[in-house]
Scaffold this active site. Structure first.
Site, PDB file in Angstrom:
ATOM      1  N   LYS A  28       0.842  -1.203   0.000  1.00 22.73           N
ATOM      2  CA  LYS A  28       0.000   0.000   0.000  1.00 22.73           C
ATOM      3  C   LYS A  28       0.879   1.255   0.000  1.00 22.73           C
ATOM      4  O   LYS A  28       0.596   2.229  -0.700  1.00 22.73           O
ATOM      5  CB  LYS A  28      -0.948  -0.023   1.211  1.00 22.73           C
ATOM      6  CG  LYS A  28      -2.037  -1.063   1.048  1.00 22.73           C
ATOM      7  CD  LYS A  28      -2.743  -1.462   2.338  1.00 22.73           C
ATOM      8  CE  LYS A  28      -3.619  -2.684   2.041  1.00 22.73           C
ATOM      9  NZ  LYS A  28      -4.245  -3.281   3.212  1.00 22.73           N
ATOM     10  N   GLN A  60      -5.257  -2.174   9.164  1.00 20.72           N
ATOM     11  CA  GLN A  60      -4.872  -3.464   8.595  1.00 20.72           C
ATOM     12  C   GLN A  60      -5.406  -4.597   9.478  1.00 20.72           C
ATOM     13  O   GLN A  60      -5.129  -4.639  10.673  1.00 20.72           O
ATOM     14  CB  GLN A  60      -3.338  -3.537   8.468  1.00 20.72           C
ATOM     15  CG  GLN A  60      -2.835  -4.787   7.779  1.00 20.72           C
ATOM     16  CD  GLN A  60      -3.289  -4.888   6.319  1.00 20.72           C
ATOM     17  OE1 GLN A  60      -3.247  -3.911   5.572  1.00 20.72           O
ATOM     18  NE2 GLN A  60      -3.734  -6.054   5.916  1.00 20.72           N
ATOM     19  N   ASP A  67     -11.542   1.326   2.957  1.00 20.49           N
ATOM     20  CA  ASP A  67     -11.731  -0.114   2.749  1.00 20.49           C
ATOM     21  C   ASP A  67     -13.194  -0.450   2.442  1.00 20.49           C
ATOM     22  O   ASP A  67     -13.488  -1.548   1.981  1.00 20.49           O
ATOM     23  CB  ASP A  67     -11.300  -0.888   4.012  1.00 20.49           C
ATOM     24  CG  ASP A  67      -9.962  -1.596   3.826  1.00 20.49           C
ATOM     25  OD1 ASP A  67      -9.558  -1.784   2.661  1.00 20.49           O
ATOM     26  OD2 ASP A  67      -9.350  -1.956   4.843  1.00 20.49           O
TER      27      ASP A  67
END
Ligand code: NAP
Length: 288
Positions: free
Chosen positions: A53, A97, A120
């Site tokens: 990322k 995460q 997300d």
């Protein structure tokens, strides 16, 4: 033999386009988009995903702040950190995460992220928006899969699509997106009886199971499009592999994605797209 749908090539093309856009945004809005990533603990898989990322942000010109915390962090401390990021006007997107250590409730943490910074697309408001066909942030893997299908001009409307897997992060949302594109969708799972009889009917087959070489050539229709979402270790070679027996299935179908180099890079690419969307919404809000 099948044409390989390269998520890697598609992601590179899209990231180059995004990099150009960011140059323009800088001139208009005076600052670059900014993604904050929270990484808890030392899980090697998570560390590697976060590095991916960071690299993508760098390529596009998105500012990336990775906040690394020890696995002993409390839920309360994490919630405080998210509240601070939510209130920070210079942060456009927040990503936690997953997985988190067991003593922290992931749902509680995801729900604490401001829905307009939830890159997300896991916040329940964004999930609900997908199912209600409202404006919201679509989660990255399902979004990437649809972009891969569009990249080969796959006509989804009227096709029979089969999704193996019904998780909230892949199976269910990708099935909903395919339905929204007017495919007739069947969702399969571990209790589906005679799975092969269902998968063999599918013009578009999406495998999101988590079992190496689970989908064999006998399970696919001649000329189908197969998208392999799985990320597994081949027990014989210990190399990364998908859910599909690639070497055999590719002989039978028209298009197939590969692991690695398929859905994975497109997931990161769509994360970058979501970050830009959050940034633009943020900037336009400020200019109202
Ligand atoms: P998950 O939550 O474990 O879901 C797996 C699904 O597969 C479940 O719905 C399960 O059915 C189904 N399943 C298991 N065994 C089956 C069988 N024998 N027959 C039919 N269905 C079966 O996994 P996930 O989070 O959706 O992820 C799926 C895979 O995609 C994993 O390998 C993951 O690493 C990968 N992934 C990749 C990306 C990417 O960016 N490339 C992103 C996310 C996930 P039940 O519901 O009945 O248990």
């Amino acid at each position: 033999m099948a044409v390989i749908i390269s998520g890697k090539e598609l992601a590179t093309k899209k990231k180059n386009e995004m990099a150009l856009k960011v140059q323009d945004y800088l001139k208009v809005y005076g600052r670059a988009p900014h993604l904050a990533v929270i990484l808890v603990g030392e899980d090697p898989g998570s560390i590697s995903y976060v590095k991916g990322k960071e690299k993508a942000c760098q390529e596009i010109g998105i500012i990336n702040t990775t906040i690394r915390k020890d696995a002993t962090i409390t839920e309360e401390q994490m919630l405080e950190m998210i509240n601070t990021l939510n209130a920070d006007d210079r942060i456009d997107g927040i990503l936690v995460q997953l997985p988190l250590p067991k003593h922290i409730h992931s749902d509680k943490i995801i729900q604490a992220i401001r829905k307009d910074k939830d890159v997300d697309g896991f916040h329940s408001d964004n999930v609900a928006a997908l199912y209600l066909k409202q404006k919201g942030i679509v989660s990255c893997t399902p979004k990437g899969i649809i972009e891969m299908l569009k990249s080969i001009d796959c006509k989804i409307e009227g096709k029979r699509a089969c999704v193996i897997g019904r998780s909230n992060i892949v199976g269910m949302p990708v099935a909903k997106l395919l339905l929204d594109q007017n495919a007739t969708v069947t969702i399969c799972h571990s209790k589906t009886s005679d799975l092969a009889s269902v998968t063999r009917e599918a013009d578009i087959l999406v495998a999101a199971i988590g079992k190496p070489k689970f989908v064999t050539a006998e399970m696919v229709k001649d000329g189908a499009v197969v998208i392999d979402v799985g990320v597994n270790r081949n027990p014989e070679t210990n190399k990364l592999c998908g859910d599909v027996d690639f070497e055999n299935v590719k002989e039978k179908v028209a298009y197939i994605s590969k692991v690695p180099g398929g859905v994975g890079p497109m997931t990161i690419c769509c994360l970058m797209e979501n970050t830009l969307e959050c940034y633009l919404a943020h900037m336009e809000d400020k200019n109202d």
